[in-house]
Motif scaffolding. Structure first.
Motif, PDB file in Angstrom:
ATOM      1  N   ARG A  77      32.203  75.459  84.425  1.00  0.00           N
ATOM      2  CA  ARG A  77      32.965  75.171  85.427  1.00  0.00           C
ATOM      3  C   ARG A  77      33.767  73.692  85.430  1.00  0.00           C
ATOM      4  NH1 ARG A  77      31.487  77.037  91.426  1.00  0.00           N
ATOM      5  NH2 ARG A  77      33.988  76.944  91.289  1.00  0.00           N
TER       6      ARG A  77
ATOM      7  N   ASP B  26      38.606  74.665  86.173  1.00  0.00           N
ATOM      8  CA  ASP B  26      37.315  75.323  86.769  1.00  0.00           C
ATOM      9  C   ASP B  26      36.884  76.417  85.856  1.00  0.00           C
ATOM     10  OD1 ASP B  26      35.109  75.938  88.403  1.00  0.00           O
ATOM     11  OD2 ASP B  26      36.483  77.130  89.733  1.00  0.00           O
TER      12      ASP B  26
ATOM     13  N   SER C  55      36.550  71.121  84.791  1.00  0.00           N
ATOM     14  CA  SER C  55      37.841  70.978  85.340  1.00  0.00           C
ATOM     15  C   SER C  55      38.276  69.321  84.744  1.00  0.00           C
ATOM     16  CB  SER C  55      37.863  70.598  86.610  1.00  0.00           C
ATOM     17  OG  SER C  55      37.612  72.041  87.320  1.00  0.00           O
TER      18      SER C  55
END
Ligand SMILES: Nc1ncnc2c1ncn2[C@@H]1O[C@H](COP(=O)(O)OP(=O)(O)OP(=O)(O)O)[C@@H](O)[C@H]1O
Ligand SMILES: [Mg+2]
Length: 363
Positions: free
Chosen positions: A8, A23, A10
């Protein structure tokens, strides 16, 4: 054992409107050669730099070999990187360039000699060990950059478009050499490129990226044959996959798809979707073209619009109603622009996608 687990992740750059990486999760098993493929600006380099520790994520984690390395600097991650701009030191010999990292790590001279010679052997650089790298060709310098990375015997090798500075022929040669090399060294590798041919050729698996996301992760042939979306089918392959919008006609007995004035029985996934329009995806090489003589079953009436002789094959752009298809034929197929054609797609090579969002309808 060095698998890479990206969880995940980002990253939005300051001043950037959209996230460069959004993400994103990806797992790369030990010893796998993973290619990150996607158009310019989709976040490939940003993702690779976060795995390397050169960029810090806004959110998410990176694990290498079961160890959370998110907060570790690059030198503590047991990785080696090869960049697009292969920064070899021009005032050093090839030997010293390749051995540089080992020297920094204060390895004994005899060990450096042995490991440098081994890496040079793998990359066919033995004849040049005594030369200054300023006296090398671009392709040789690129090999030095790769040798310098693999000599460290890292758990993970990260490469960002390492072939992009080479001319077409050298690229082709070096691509094959690289493929042989990665088989030999068996190091978990993440390889960034926007060249789909390179991705298909080199990857154990290919992750196709767009706008900070991964659209599909599969083996090269699966990505080619079963693109998860219209974008993937259009990005991979030359020519890109053909997509025709076709109408679906529900019927009590047999749902049918209507293409121009032709009708074909609809497969189960199309009937089940219940949409009134779908996309028919078919690769150019899976369409049989012939001159329209006599009654043809289950085919398409088309007109040749453009005929391009490309040496090994003919590339025909054909009109079907108000839509267009690319078709590949042998060069001895006789066809002129304006001529009518009969096109027969190989039915088991047809892919059906949702017209609304371009995603594959699974059979
Ligand atoms: N240092 C930076 N500061 C601000 N924005 C950046 C920075 N680096 C990259 N970006 C932006 O982040 C997005 C992703 O960039 P990135 O370099 O990761 O793309 P890429 O897939 O490697 O592209 P390419 O194939 O052109 O190398 C782009 O929109 C880019 O403009
Ligand atoms: Mg890049």
């Amino acid at each position: 054992m060095a698998d890479i687990v990206i969880e995940r992740l980002s990253k939005t750059y300051s001043g950037g409107k959209a996230p460069a990486v959004n993400d994103l999760s990806l797992t790369i098993p030990d010893r796998q050669f993973m290619v990150l493929l996607g158009p310019s600006g989709c976040g490939k380099t940003t993702l690779l730099r976060m795995v390397a520790g050169l960029e810090y994520p806004d959110a998410g984690r990176v694990m290498i070999g079961g160890r959370d390395v998110t907060d570790l600097p690059p030198r503590k991650r047991d990785i080696a990187m090869v960049f697009q701009s292969y920064a070899v030191f021009p005032h050093m010999t090839v030997f010293d360039n390749i051995g540089f990292g080992l020297k920094m790590k204060r390895r004994p001279a005899h060990e450096i000699k042995q490991r440098v010679e081994q890496a040079a052997g793998l990359l066919q650089l033995e004849p040049y060990l005594g030369r200054y790298s300023a006296q090398l060709s671009g392709g040789q310098r690129q090999r030095v950059a790769v040798a310098r990375a693999i000599v460290m015997e890292p758990s993970v090798l990260l490469m960002d478009e390492p072939l992009s500075n080479l001319d077409a022929l050298l690229r082709l040669q070096f691509r094959a050499e690289l493929k042989k090399l990665v088989k030999e060294i068996q190091t978990t590798t993440v390889y960034v490129t926007h060249d789909q041919v390179e991705a298909l050729s080199l990857g154990d698996r290919v992750a196709v990226m767009r706008a900070g996301n991964i659209l599909q992760v599969d083996s090269p042939m699966t990505v080619y044959d079963f693109p998860a979306t219209e974008f993937v089918g259009g990005f991979i392959g030359n020519p890109p996959m053909n997509f025709l919008r076709v109408a679906v006609r529900p019927d009590a007995g047999q749902t049918r798809v209507v293409i121009g004035d032709q009708e074909l029985p609809a497969p189960a996934e199309v009937a089940a979707a219940g949409d009134d329009t779908v996309l028919l995806g078919i690769r150019a090489e899976y369409i049989q073209a012939s001159s329209p003589n006599g009654a043809a079953l289950n085919g398409l009436d088309a007109q040749a619009l453009v005929v391009e002789p490309l040496g090994s094959h003919l590339l025909i752009t054909a009109g079907v109603g108000d839509q267009q298809l690319k078709v590949v034929t042998r060069t001895d197929f006789e066809v002129q622009p304006g001529q009518r054609l009969h096109l027969q797609p190989e039915v088991d090579k047809i892919r059906w996608l949702r017209a609304s969002d371009g995603t594959l309808l699974r059979a």
